[in-house]
Design a protein around this motif. Structure first.
Motif, PDB file in Angstrom:
ATOM      1  N   GLN A  94       6.015   8.935  -2.253  1.00 15.31           N
ATOM      2  CA  GLN A  94       7.078   8.533  -1.323  1.00 15.31           C
ATOM      3  C   GLN A  94       6.477   8.048  -0.006  1.00 15.31           C
ATOM      4  N   LYS A 127       7.179  -0.275   2.305  1.00 16.96           N
ATOM      5  CA  LYS A 127       8.544  -0.669   2.646  1.00 16.96           C
ATOM      6  C   LYS A 127       8.697  -0.882   4.147  1.00 16.96           C
ATOM      7  N   TYR A 128       8.095  -0.010   4.932  1.00 19.85           N
ATOM      8  CA  TYR A 128       8.176  -0.091   6.399  1.00 19.85           C
ATOM      9  C   TYR A 128       6.765  -0.158   6.979  1.00 19.85           C
ATOM     10  N   TRP A 153       6.752   4.356   1.748  1.00 18.96           N
ATOM     11  CA  TRP A 153       7.155   4.086   3.145  1.00 18.96           C
ATOM     12  C   TRP A 153       6.230   3.057   3.762  1.00 18.96           C
TER      13      TRP A 153
END
Length: 132
Positions: free
Chosen positions: A28, A35-36, A32
């Motif tokens: 996860q 994704k970011y 992140w």
């Protein structure tokens, strides 16, 4: 009693996390980053810049205080040793009153421009190789 101490020690340590859960949380976190990207690259860079400037300001503050104290001490010494007027310390500087004509006469007495002789100045490459 032995079982009670084991259970109380287990409660103090905390819940046991399985390796699968750790891998899931790690994936996860990697997601992140993809994704970011600001969270992965931008936020650490900005925080490092801000915290670094605050830290440097804190370090430099000490030297600023020391120089300020030295300046204050020097000013107090000057103030106590010399009486100040509006233009500066009394009797410290009295310029001579000279005119340009007097300066020109003094310069002409030092240098005689009517009597001179020609002197040859050697070229930069004459003395090195021995030619000419």
């Amino acid at each position: 009693m032995a079982t009670e101490s084991k259970t109380s020690a287990a409660h103090k340590v905390g819940p046991v996390v399985s390796p699968a859960e750790i891998l899931h949380k790690a994936s996860q976190f990697k997601r992140w980053g993809r994704k970011y990207p600001f969270l992965r690259y931008g936020l650490p860079l900005i925080s490092l810049t801000v915290l670094g400037s605050v830290g440097l300001a804190h370090l430099i503050q000490g030297s600023k205080e020391i120089t300020k104290e030295k300046d204050d001490l020097e000013w107090e010494i000057i103030e106590t040793t010399k009486a100040f007027t509006r233009t500066g310390p009394k009797d410290s500087y009295k310029p001579k009153k000279l005119s340009l004509e007097e300066e020109l006469k003094a310069l002409q007495q030092k240098i005689d421009i009517a009597n001179y002789e020609y002197k040859r100045i050697p070229r930069p490459n004459e003395g090195k190789d021995g030619k000419n």
